[in-house]
Write a protein that holds these residues in place. Structure first.
Motif, mmCIF file in Angstrom:
data_model
loop_
_atom_site.group_PDB
_atom_site.id
_atom_site.type_symbol
_atom_site.label_atom_id
_atom_site.label_comp_id
_atom_site.label_asym_id
_atom_site.label_seq_id
_atom_site.Cartn_x
_atom_site.Cartn_y
_atom_site.Cartn_z
ATOM 1 N N TYR A 198 70.281 41.494 31.076
ATOM 2 C CA TYR A 198 68.913 41.758 31.515
ATOM 3 C C TYR A 198 67.963 40.641 31.073
ATOM 4 C CZ TYR A 198 64.487 44.162 32.167
ATOM 5 O OH TYR A 198 63.219 44.479 32.560
ATOM 6 N N LEU A 199 68.013 40.277 29.789
ATOM 7 C CA LEU A 199 67.121 39.233 29.303
ATOM 8 C C LEU A 199 67.493 37.860 29.839
ATOM 9 C CD1 LEU A 199 66.394 40.157 25.586
ATOM 10 C CD2 LEU A 199 64.880 40.296 27.555
ATOM 11 N N GLY A 200 68.774 37.638 30.095
ATOM 12 C CA GLY A 200 69.187 36.365 30.662
ATOM 13 C C GLY A 200 68.569 36.118 32.020
ATOM 14 N N LEU A 201 68.328 37.162 32.757
ATOM 15 C CA LEU A 201 67.713 37.033 34.084
ATOM 16 C C LEU A 201 66.194 37.230 34.016
ATOM 17 C CD1 LEU A 201 68.086 36.724 37.140
ATOM 18 C CD2 LEU A 201 68.441 39.186 37.250
ATOM 19 N N ASN A 202 65.771 38.376 33.537
ATOM 20 C CA ASN A 202 64.348 38.721 33.554
ATOM 21 C C ASN A 202 63.550 37.998 32.478
ATOM 22 O OD1 ASN A 202 64.476 40.577 35.757
ATOM 23 N ND2 ASN A 202 65.511 41.980 34.380
ATOM 24 N N LYS A 236 65.352 38.356 20.895
ATOM 25 C CA LYS A 236 64.610 37.104 20.953
ATOM 26 C C LYS A 236 65.326 36.194 21.951
ATOM 27 C CE LYS A 236 65.060 34.551 17.296
ATOM 28 N NZ LYS A 236 64.928 33.999 15.950
ATOM 29 N N LEU A 237 64.550 35.662 22.882
ATOM 30 C CA LEU A 237 65.087 34.767 23.900
ATOM 31 C C LEU A 237 64.539 33.373 23.654
ATOM 32 C CD1 LEU A 237 66.473 34.198 26.698
ATOM 33 C CD2 LEU A 237 64.285 34.766 27.718
ATOM 34 N N GLN A 238 65.424 32.404 23.520
ATOM 35 C CA GLN A 238 65.027 31.007 23.362
ATOM 36 C C GLN A 238 65.267 30.315 24.696
ATOM 37 O OE1 GLN A 238 67.588 28.760 20.791
ATOM 38 N NE2 GLN A 238 66.148 27.088 20.601
ATOM 39 N N LEU A 239 64.212 29.714 25.232
ATOM 40 C CA LEU A 239 64.292 29.000 26.501
ATOM 41 C C LEU A 239 64.046 27.526 26.217
ATOM 42 C CD1 LEU A 239 64.483 29.230 29.635
ATOM 43 C CD2 LEU A 239 61.990 29.304 29.631
ATOM 44 N N LYS A 240 64.977 26.681 26.623
ATOM 45 C CA LYS A 240 64.848 25.236 26.444
ATOM 46 C C LYS A 240 64.723 24.585 27.818
ATOM 47 C CE LYS A 240 67.644 25.000 22.270
ATOM 48 N NZ LYS A 240 68.840 24.407 21.655
ATOM 49 N N VAL A 241 63.711 23.726 27.952
ATOM 50 C CA VAL A 241 63.474 23.008 29.203
ATOM 51 C C VAL A 241 63.403 21.525 28.877
ATOM 52 C CG1 VAL A 241 61.932 22.700 31.164
ATOM 53 C CG2 VAL A 241 62.184 24.958 30.134
ATOM 54 N N MET A 283 65.424 18.261 35.892
ATOM 55 C CA MET A 283 65.022 19.274 34.940
ATOM 56 C C MET A 283 66.252 20.080 34.565
ATOM 57 S SD MET A 283 61.911 21.974 34.791
ATOM 58 C CE MET A 283 62.003 23.056 36.140
ATOM 59 N N GLU A 284 66.401 20.330 33.270
ATOM 60 C CA GLU A 284 67.497 21.143 32.752
ATOM 61 C C GLU A 284 66.912 22.347 32.035
ATOM 62 O OE1 GLU A 284 70.212 18.824 30.344
ATOM 63 O OE2 GLU A 284 69.565 17.040 31.420
ATOM 64 N N VAL A 285 67.455 23.536 32.310
ATOM 65 C CA VAL A 285 66.987 24.764 31.686
ATOM 66 C C VAL A 285 68.184 25.469 31.072
ATOM 67 C CG1 VAL A 285 65.874 26.992 32.080
ATOM 68 C CG2 VAL A 285 65.132 24.999 33.385
ATOM 69 N N SER A 286 68.026 25.909 29.814
ATOM 70 C CA SER A 286 69.077 26.694 29.160
ATOM 71 C C SER A 286 68.418 27.790 28.328
ATOM 72 C CB SER A 286 69.958 25.801 28.281
ATOM 73 O OG SER A 286 69.202 25.228 27.233
ATOM 74 N N SER A 287 69.176 28.827 28.034
ATOM 75 C CA SER A 287 68.629 29.939 27.258
ATOM 76 C C SER A 287 69.674 30.450 26.276
ATOM 77 C CB SER A 287 68.177 31.069 28.178
ATOM 78 O OG SER A 287 69.279 31.617 28.869
ATOM 79 N N ASP A 288 69.164 31.094 25.230
ATOM 80 C CA ASP A 288 70.013 31.694 24.203
ATOM 81 C C ASP A 288 69.353 32.998 23.785
ATOM 82 O OD1 ASP A 288 72.140 31.904 22.468
ATOM 83 O OD2 ASP A 288 71.155 30.768 20.879
ATOM 84 N N ILE A 289 70.133 34.056 23.628
ATOM 85 C CA ILE A 289 69.590 35.382 23.325
ATOM 86 C C ILE A 289 70.158 35.863 21.998
ATOM 87 C CG2 ILE A 289 69.462 37.781 24.086
ATOM 88 C CD1 ILE A 289 69.864 36.618 26.982
ATOM 89 N N HIS A 290 69.264 36.360 21.141
ATOM 90 C CA HIS A 290 69.639 36.927 19.847
ATOM 91 C C HIS A 290 69.143 38.366 19.806
ATOM 92 C CE1 HIS A 290 70.507 32.873 18.400
ATOM 93 N NE2 HIS A 290 69.397 32.518 19.027
ATOM 94 N N VAL A 291 70.027 39.291 19.413
ATOM 95 C CA VAL A 291 69.685 40.708 19.337
ATOM 96 C C VAL A 291 69.843 41.150 17.890
ATOM 97 C CG1 VAL A 291 70.244 43.018 20.199
ATOM 98 C CG2 VAL A 291 70.549 41.052 21.687
ATOM 99 N N THR A 292 68.878 41.957 17.386
ATOM 100 C CA THR A 292 68.968 42.457 16.019
ATOM 101 C C THR A 292 70.145 43.433 15.903
ATOM 102 O OG1 THR A 292 67.398 44.226 16.511
ATOM 103 C CG2 THR A 292 66.493 42.184 15.559
ATOM 104 N N ALA A 317 62.890 34.544 33.659
ATOM 105 C CA ALA A 317 61.894 34.584 34.723
ATOM 106 C C ALA A 317 60.480 34.796 34.159
ATOM 107 C CB ALA A 317 62.234 35.697 35.722
ATOM 108 N N LEU A 318 60.365 35.537 33.070
ATOM 109 C CA LEU A 318 59.057 35.750 32.451
ATOM 110 C C LEU A 318 58.547 34.504 31.740
ATOM 111 C CD1 LEU A 318 59.598 39.304 30.930
ATOM 112 C CD2 LEU A 318 57.953 38.706 32.711
ATOM 113 N N LEU A 319 59.417 33.773 31.066
ATOM 114 C CA LEU A 319 58.997 32.609 30.270
ATOM 115 C C LEU A 319 58.865 31.318 31.066
ATOM 116 C CD1 LEU A 319 61.019 33.048 26.958
ATOM 117 C CD2 LEU A 319 58.610 33.570 27.385
ATOM 118 N N LEU A 320 59.647 31.160 32.100
ATOM 119 C CA LEU A 320 59.682 29.885 32.834
ATOM 120 C C LEU A 320 58.315 29.442 33.381
ATOM 121 C CD1 LEU A 320 61.628 27.638 33.444
ATOM 122 C CD2 LEU A 320 62.212 28.786 35.582
#
Length: 66
Positions: A53-57, A17-22, A1-10, A60-63
């Motif tokens: 903060y969003l990279g960690l929390n 906005k947090l994009q989580l790819k699994v 399993m591979e997990v990656s994330s990307d965060i966009h801030v206005t 954890a919320l979306l996974l």
């Protein structure tokens, strides 16, 4: 399993906005899942604090939904 994330801030730093790819590999199947989490920021934070903060929390919320 591979997990990656990307965060966009206005630009006004009030929403993020947090994009989580699994990506899951199995012998006979493969799953590619993409989840988006939208967050309203109520505390004045620097961009690096938001991404930390969003990279960690946020992950954890979306996974569990993955």
């Amino acid at each position: 399993m591979e997990v990656s994330s990307d965060i966009h801030v206005t630009p006004d730093m009030k929403q993020a906005k947090l994009q989580l790819k699994v990506l899951c590999h199995a012998p006979n199947a493969e799953m590619n899942l993409e989840l988006w989490g939208y967050f309203t920021l109520t505390t004045k934070l620097e961009r690096n604090e938001i991404t930390d903060y969003l990279g960690l929390n946020g992950v954890a919320l979306l996974l569990p939904y993955a």
